[in-house]
Design a protein around this motif. Structure first.
Motif, PDB file in Angstrom:
ATOM      1  N   ASP B 179     -12.104   6.695  -9.454  1.00 31.30           N
ATOM      2  CA  ASP B 179     -13.009   5.580  -9.771  1.00 31.30           C
ATOM      3  C   ASP B 179     -14.460   6.047  -9.807  1.00 31.30           C
ATOM      4  OD1 ASP B 179     -11.024   3.507  -9.708  1.00 31.30           O
ATOM      5  OD2 ASP B 179     -10.993   3.721  -7.527  1.00 31.30           O
ATOM      6  N   LYS B 222     -14.123   1.047 -16.441  1.00 26.89           N
ATOM      7  CA  LYS B 222     -12.688   0.753 -16.441  1.00 26.89           C
ATOM      8  C   LYS B 222     -12.137   0.929 -17.851  1.00 26.89           C
ATOM      9  CE  LYS B 222     -12.405  -0.349 -12.090  1.00 26.89           C
ATOM     10  NZ  LYS B 222     -11.707   0.542 -11.153  1.00 26.89           N
ATOM     11  N   LEU B 242      -2.092   1.592  -6.863  1.00 25.76           N
ATOM     12  CA  LEU B 242      -1.700   2.156  -5.564  1.00 25.76           C
ATOM     13  C   LEU B 242      -2.683   1.698  -4.501  1.00 25.76           C
ATOM     14  CD1 LEU B 242       0.059   4.444  -4.012  1.00 25.76           C
ATOM     15  CD2 LEU B 242      -1.980   5.835  -4.307  1.00 25.76           C
ATOM     16  N   GLU B 243      -2.169   1.149  -3.408  1.00 28.22           N
ATOM     17  CA  GLU B 243      -3.024   0.799  -2.281  1.00 28.22           C
ATOM     18  C   GLU B 243      -2.430   1.394  -1.005  1.00 28.22           C
ATOM     19  OE1 GLU B 243      -5.978  -0.644  -2.355  1.00 28.22           O
ATOM     20  OE2 GLU B 243      -5.937  -1.137  -4.492  1.00 28.22           O
ATOM     21  N   THR B 244      -3.224   1.416   0.047  1.00 31.38           N
ATOM     22  CA  THR B 244      -2.673   1.818   1.347  1.00 31.38           C
ATOM     23  C   THR B 244      -2.559   0.593   2.254  1.00 31.38           C
ATOM     24  OG1 THR B 244      -4.854   2.320   2.294  1.00 31.38           O
ATOM     25  CG2 THR B 244      -3.714   4.115   1.160  1.00 31.38           C
ATOM     26  N   ASP B 245      -3.249  -0.479   1.899  1.00 33.74           N
ATOM     27  CA  ASP B 245      -3.235  -1.697   2.702  1.00 33.74           C
ATOM     28  C   ASP B 245      -2.342  -2.736   2.018  1.00 33.74           C
ATOM     29  OD1 ASP B 245      -3.709  -3.993   4.133  1.00 33.74           O
ATOM     30  OD2 ASP B 245      -5.900  -3.846   4.049  1.00 33.74           O
ATOM     31  N   LEU B 248      -3.549  -6.109   0.527  1.00 37.32           N
ATOM     32  CA  LEU B 248      -4.395  -6.161  -0.664  1.00 37.32           C
ATOM     33  C   LEU B 248      -3.605  -6.061  -1.955  1.00 37.32           C
ATOM     34  CD1 LEU B 248      -7.476  -3.838  -0.098  1.00 37.32           C
ATOM     35  CD2 LEU B 248      -7.443  -6.315  -0.418  1.00 37.32           C
ATOM     36  N   LYS B 252      -4.643  -7.422  -5.844  1.00 40.43           N
ATOM     37  CA  LYS B 252      -5.227  -6.378  -6.697  1.00 40.43           C
ATOM     38  C   LYS B 252      -4.394  -6.205  -7.971  1.00 40.43           C
ATOM     39  CE  LYS B 252      -8.021  -3.551  -5.587  1.00 40.43           C
ATOM     40  NZ  LYS B 252      -9.487  -3.442  -5.766  1.00 40.43           N
ATOM     41  N   LEU B 270       1.062   3.524  -0.746  1.00 42.60           N
ATOM     42  CA  LEU B 270       1.138   4.984  -0.578  1.00 42.60           C
ATOM     43  C   LEU B 270       2.335   5.415   0.287  1.00 42.60           C
ATOM     44  CD1 LEU B 270      -0.369   7.741  -1.068  1.00 42.60           C
ATOM     45  CD2 LEU B 270      -1.618   7.318   1.055  1.00 42.60           C
ATOM     46  N   GLN B 271       2.487   4.762   1.421  1.00 44.20           N
ATOM     47  CA  GLN B 271       3.470   5.212   2.405  1.00 44.20           C
ATOM     48  C   GLN B 271       4.920   4.883   2.018  1.00 44.20           C
ATOM     49  OE1 GLN B 271       0.764   3.429   2.824  1.00 44.20           O
ATOM     50  NE2 GLN B 271      -0.476   4.092   4.551  1.00 44.20           N
TER      51      GLN B 271
END
Lengths: 313, 313
Positions: B179, B222, B242-245, B248, B252, B270-271
């Motif tokens: 980004d 973008k 892709l998020e880690t939280d 969200l 998103k 991610l996980q």
């Protein structure tokens, strides 16, 4: 000065915890050193270190390195009778396997009617040599991996401490180690959002409504200092200095040797690193250079580097 | 709004020149599309993009990605009759070759007394399957590589323009795209020195005598916006989020679909990205999830993702 340096690296290890596989790796290295106590022993570090910008890491700062210098050098140290501890970036190149990439193998392998999978005749001799050598040297090779800068420094300290009690040990520090980092305690937990909306703005990756986003980095304490003075004072230590500006290389390489008082700095320029290097010792500078003919015929400069080192130890 | 977006991406392409192999790649993609004009065609992007911090690049910001999602998906698209343009990060995983790593091969290959090099019997069946499939699909696969963010965006624009005139084209944007970036014109030429001594201090990597060093980054325009509106308005476009939280992800993913008005956003964490994904369409969200048994037995979630996409187009 000594005290200030010591305070800096003690603080680093206090603020950045060791990797999960540290104890397991310490055991593996100890056993390997015991097994090869009658051999010459070298610790080679290889590949770039990452500096995560988030705890659940999506983004990081990296250093350019495929790990070619380290992986190639490891092969030549093995051929010259060393036992090799290969401390490498996860997924960077490794000795022998670097010649057997998936891209090559998907082209070189063929399946017979009886279902046997073999290397096509045009590449069989070349692959055969690599496989035979790997089998010959496999027991003399101990591979340990890292990803982040912090993991790397923990592993380096741990391995250096063990090697220090070995009578003939060499440290060959070819890894491309970051000069900058963000302390773990300052990292945001989650992926940084590209607009600061619902998030608390992390200090290290800072958005303002006015200017562009900025990343605040800390300077990594120079670990060569405690390495030479405390962790492995009995070992022969070789470090690398990579620059892109040829005008800076000589002074930077000599400067590093004077500052850290170790044995050799190998200076190289990013663009010509496979063709020429400078071996900088206390009272001598030796340039090693391959001719274009040698390069074409597959001679690797790491062969010459290792041979030169053998004359020094 | 449209005009502001257009100004932003025009400025990006004006300030950051295309890669040296752009014309050659354009030709290669054009010929490939012509050859496969009667097939379904997919452009898969894969791997992370780098953001160089120096012109002679030693340091860069990177995005975590081995390229597993893209390389695995490419295999399933091929098995389902697609011709695949695989736009991937240099050195990230590729279809079929991802199963044949050098680490595996140096262990699995053996040399017979007559000098033949073959895969040991315990892995022959598995490797045989991969080699046979690669040979079957090789002609339906066109691989194009990139390294930096800027190279990636130039290649994406070029490929999308070509695919737009193909009657059945899909864009499957699995690359992990930065980004943030530093415009070429603001990059220092040489490796940044860790203390600001003899150097003019580059604006983008700023040392002050007081505070820590900081990197100033720009936000990348973008590109989904011009992609959907101008470059490939006729194509079916699938993007990833892709998020880690986990809290969200839904908002998103839905937000991206509403903003860019393309066809599908595949949301993942991610996980857990190999176990579960959410296929977000305009009027539906479909969760795809593997059981632990399926994961253990080697089922890959990309198989299910591609099958689901086949029901949408």
């Amino acid at each position: 000065m000594e005290n200030k340096d010591e305070a800096e690296w003690s603080k680093f290890f206090h603020e950045n915890k060791g990797p999960a596989n540290l104890e397991e790796s310490r055991d593996k290295i100890s056993k390997f050193c015991d097994k090869h106590k009658d051999k010459k022993l070298v610790l080679i570090t290889s590949g770039g270190t990452t500096v995560p910008l988030e705890l659940n890491t999506v983004r990081y700062v990296d250093n350019f390195s495929l790990g070619t210098r380290g992986a190639t050098s490891a092969e030549y140290f093995l051929r010259n009778g060393f036992a090799v501890i290969f401390l490498h970036r996860e997924s960077s190149l490794k000795p022998f396997s670097r010649h057997l990439s998936g891209d090559a193998m998907r082209k070189w392998l063929q399946v017979s009617e009886s279902g046997e999978v073999s290397v096509c005749s045009s590449h069989a001799a070349e692959v055969s040599k690599i496989v035979v050598e790997y089998q010959k040297y496999e027991d003399s090779l101990c591979e340990i991996s890292f990803t982040t800068l912090s993991d790397y420094l923990w592993m380096l300290k741990t391995a250096a401490n063990i090697l220090n009690s070995h009578p003939n040990s060499l440290l060959y520090l070819a890894a491309a180690v970051s000069d900058f980092y963000v302390p773990t305690g300052q990292l945001p937990k989650h992926k940084i959002q590209s607009r600061n909306s619902i998030f608390a703005v992390p200090k290290t990756f800072c958005f303002t409504s006015e200017g562009p986003p900025t990343v605040e980095l800390q300077i990594v304490p120079k670990m060569l200092s405690p390495l030479v003075s405390y962790w492995a004072p009995n070992s022969f230590v070789i470090s690398f200095k990579l620059e892109t500006d040829p005008n800076l290389l000589a002074s930077k390489a000599k400067g590093a040797l004077e500052k850290y008082k170790h044995n050799v700095v190998i200076g190289n320029i990013l663009q010509t690193r496979k063709k020429e290097v400078w071996m900088v010792e206390k009272d001598a500078v030796t340039k090693i250079e391959l001719t274009n003919e040698e390069l074409k015929s597959g001679v690797e400069i790491e062969d010459r580097i290792v041979k030169h080192i053998l004359t020094l130890i």
